[in-house]
Design a protein around this motif. Structure first.
Motif, PDB file in Angstrom:
ATOM      1  N   LYS A  47      45.411  47.833  45.086  1.00 17.79           N
ATOM      2  CA  LYS A  47      44.117  47.715  45.754  1.00 17.79           C
ATOM      3  C   LYS A  47      43.442  46.403  45.391  1.00 17.79           C
ATOM      4  CE  LYS A  47      43.562  52.597  46.190  1.00 17.79           C
ATOM      5  NZ  LYS A  47      42.669  53.720  46.130  1.00 17.79           N
ATOM      6  N   ASN A  48      42.581  45.944  46.284  1.00 18.38           N
ATOM      7  CA  ASN A  48      41.942  44.643  46.101  1.00 18.38           C
ATOM      8  C   ASN A  48      40.999  44.596  44.910  1.00 18.38           C
ATOM      9  OD1 ASN A  48      43.293  43.505  48.230  1.00 18.38           O
ATOM     10  ND2 ASN A  48      41.687  43.918  49.705  1.00 18.38           N
ATOM     11  N   LEU A  49      40.341  45.698  44.580  1.00 16.06           N
ATOM     12  CA  LEU A  49      39.464  45.695  43.404  1.00 16.06           C
ATOM     13  C   LEU A  49      40.263  45.444  42.133  1.00 16.06           C
ATOM     14  CD1 LEU A  49      37.030  48.643  44.159  1.00 16.06           C
ATOM     15  CD2 LEU A  49      36.493  46.217  44.089  1.00 16.06           C
ATOM     16  N   GLY A  50      41.388  46.101  42.005  1.00 15.14           N
ATOM     17  CA  GLY A  50      42.250  45.890  40.849  1.00 15.14           C
ATOM     18  C   GLY A  50      42.835  44.489  40.829  1.00 15.14           C
ATOM     19  N   ARG A  51      43.171  43.995  41.989  1.00 20.58           N
ATOM     20  CA  ARG A  51      43.717  42.642  42.073  1.00 20.58           C
ATOM     21  C   ARG A  51      42.666  41.601  41.693  1.00 20.58           C
ATOM     22  NH1 ARG A  51      47.639  42.756  47.427  1.00 20.58           N
ATOM     23  NH2 ARG A  51      49.131  44.228  46.533  1.00 20.58           N
ATOM     24  N   ALA A  52      41.419  41.836  42.064  1.00 22.11           N
ATOM     25  CA  ALA A  52      40.344  40.918  41.676  1.00 22.11           C
ATOM     26  C   ALA A  52      40.169  40.928  40.158  1.00 22.11           C
ATOM     27  CB  ALA A  52      39.043  41.314  42.368  1.00 22.11           C
ATOM     28  N   LEU A  53      40.265  42.094  39.539  1.00 20.53           N
ATOM     29  CA  LEU A  53      40.199  42.176  38.076  1.00 20.53           C
ATOM     30  C   LEU A  53      41.334  41.385  37.438  1.00 20.53           C
ATOM     31  CD1 LEU A  53      39.339  45.929  37.449  1.00 20.53           C
ATOM     32  CD2 LEU A  53      37.985  43.970  36.729  1.00 20.53           C
ATOM     33  N   GLU A  54      42.521  41.512  37.986  1.00 22.67           N
ATOM     34  CA  GLU A  54      43.671  40.780  37.453  1.00 22.67           C
ATOM     35  C   GLU A  54      43.478  39.270  37.593  1.00 22.67           C
ATOM     36  OE1 GLU A  54      47.589  42.237  38.588  1.00 22.67           O
ATOM     37  OE2 GLU A  54      46.677  44.174  39.053  1.00 22.67           O
ATOM     38  N   GLU A  55      42.920  38.828  38.698  1.00 28.74           N
ATOM     39  CA  GLU A  55      42.685  37.401  38.890  1.00 28.74           C
ATOM     40  C   GLU A  55      41.681  36.868  37.878  1.00 28.74           C
ATOM     41  OE1 GLU A  55      41.600  36.654  42.942  1.00 28.74           O
ATOM     42  OE2 GLU A  55      43.619  37.062  43.682  1.00 28.74           O
ATOM     43  N   ILE A  56      40.655  37.646  37.576  1.00 31.78           N
ATOM     44  CA  ILE A  56      39.683  37.219  36.573  1.00 31.78           C
ATOM     45  C   ILE A  56      40.337  37.151  35.201  1.00 31.78           C
ATOM     46  CG2 ILE A  56      37.577  37.873  35.345  1.00 31.78           C
ATOM     47  CD1 ILE A  56      36.538  38.959  38.005  1.00 31.78           C
ATOM     48  N   SER A  57      41.140  38.130  34.862  1.00 33.60           N
ATOM     49  CA  SER A  57      41.775  38.124  33.541  1.00 33.60           C
ATOM     50  C   SER A  57      42.778  36.994  33.387  1.00 33.60           C
ATOM     51  CB  SER A  57      42.450  39.464  33.253  1.00 33.60           C
ATOM     52  OG  SER A  57      43.589  39.624  34.057  1.00 33.60           O
ATOM     53  N   GLU A  58      43.359  36.533  34.492  1.00 29.80           N
ATOM     54  CA  GLU A  58      44.313  35.412  34.466  1.00 29.80           C
ATOM     55  C   GLU A  58      43.619  34.062  34.616  1.00 29.80           C
ATOM     56  OE1 GLU A  58      47.629  35.512  33.958  1.00 29.80           O
ATOM     57  OE2 GLU A  58      47.526  37.679  33.654  1.00 29.80           O
ATOM     58  N   ASN A  59      42.281  34.059  34.646  1.00 25.78           N
ATOM     59  CA  ASN A  59      41.464  32.845  34.806  1.00 25.78           C
ATOM     60  C   ASN A  59      41.768  32.105  36.103  1.00 25.78           C
ATOM     61  OD1 ASN A  59      39.957  33.077  32.422  1.00 25.78           O
ATOM     62  ND2 ASN A  59      41.669  32.255  31.249  1.00 25.78           N
ATOM     63  N   LEU A  60      42.043  32.856  37.160  1.00 27.12           N
ATOM     64  CA  LEU A  60      42.294  32.262  38.463  1.00 27.12           C
ATOM     65  C   LEU A  60      41.000  32.121  39.272  1.00 27.12           C
ATOM     66  CD1 LEU A  60      45.566  34.129  39.387  1.00 27.12           C
ATOM     67  CD2 LEU A  60      45.321  31.788  38.587  1.00 27.12           C
ATOM     68  N   ILE A  61      39.946  32.784  38.806  1.00 24.02           N
ATOM     69  CA  ILE A  61      38.636  32.683  39.442  1.00 24.02           C
ATOM     70  C   ILE A  61      37.713  31.962  38.490  1.00 24.02           C
ATOM     71  CG2 ILE A  61      36.659  33.967  40.326  1.00 24.02           C
ATOM     72  CD1 ILE A  61      38.573  36.166  41.144  1.00 24.02           C
ATOM     73  N   ASN A  62      37.139  30.876  38.937  1.00 19.12           N
ATOM     74  CA  ASN A  62      36.209  30.105  38.118  1.00 19.12           C
ATOM     75  C   ASN A  62      34.823  30.729  38.193  1.00 19.12           C
ATOM     76  OD1 ASN A  62      38.182  28.232  37.437  1.00 19.12           O
ATOM     77  ND2 ASN A  62      37.740  26.992  39.226  1.00 19.12           N
ATOM     78  N   ILE A  63      34.239  31.007  37.061  1.00 20.84           N
ATOM     79  CA  ILE A  63      32.915  31.615  36.981  1.00 20.84           C
ATOM     80  C   ILE A  63      31.962  30.568  36.451  1.00 20.84           C
ATOM     81  CG2 ILE A  63      31.540  33.451  35.981  1.00 20.84           C
ATOM     82  CD1 ILE A  63      34.234  35.020  35.765  1.00 20.84           C
ATOM     83  N   LYS A  64      30.985  30.212  37.275  1.00 22.93           N
ATOM     84  CA  LYS A  64      30.004  29.214  36.873  1.00 22.93           C
ATOM     85  C   LYS A  64      28.903  29.883  36.068  1.00 22.93           C
ATOM     86  CE  LYS A  64      30.728  26.281  40.858  1.00 22.93           C
ATOM     87  NZ  LYS A  64      30.099  25.670  42.032  1.00 22.93           N
ATOM     88  N   LYS A  65      28.588  29.278  34.947  1.00 22.91           N
ATOM     89  CA  LYS A  65      27.511  29.800  34.108  1.00 22.91           C
ATOM     90  C   LYS A  65      26.331  28.842  34.187  1.00 22.91           C
ATOM     91  CE  LYS A  65      30.654  32.208  31.109  1.00 22.91           C
ATOM     92  NZ  LYS A  65      31.045  32.544  29.776  1.00 22.91           N
ATOM     93  N   ASP A  66      25.164  29.415  34.392  1.00 25.48           N
ATOM     94  CA  ASP A  66      23.955  28.587  34.530  1.00 25.48           C
ATOM     95  C   ASP A  66      23.502  28.053  33.199  1.00 25.48           C
ATOM     96  OD1 ASP A  66      23.975  28.996  37.228  1.00 25.48           O
ATOM     97  OD2 ASP A  66      22.671  30.749  37.127  1.00 25.48           O
TER      98      ASP A  66
END
Length: 66
Positions: A47-66
């Motif tokens: 499922k896409n929710l689980g896949r999104a979690l996996e992408e975050i754990s693999e640092n494939l999604i950049n999270i901008k911090k203010d």
């Protein structure tokens, strides 16, 4: 059981609320565009929710911090 562990992801993301926001946004993107950061066979979740979690754990999604 959820993979990857929420504890591991909370080291990357500041709060659970921000995590929910990022995951929901990314899973909607996956559903509409069918674009994934990894080849589909490498995901453990179907499922896409689980896949999104996996992408975050693999640092494939950049999270901008203010």
């Amino acid at each position: 059981m959820i993979y990857p562990s929420i504890d591991k992801i909370l080291n990357i993301v500041d709060s659970k609320y921000e995590l929910v926001h990022i995951i929901s946004k990314r899973s909607k993107q996956m559903a509409s565009t069918e674009h994934y950061q990894m080849p589909e066979y490498k995901y453990k979740s179907r499922k896409n929710l689980g896949r999104a979690l996996e992408e975050i754990s693999e640092n494939l999604i950049n999270i901008k911090k203010d």
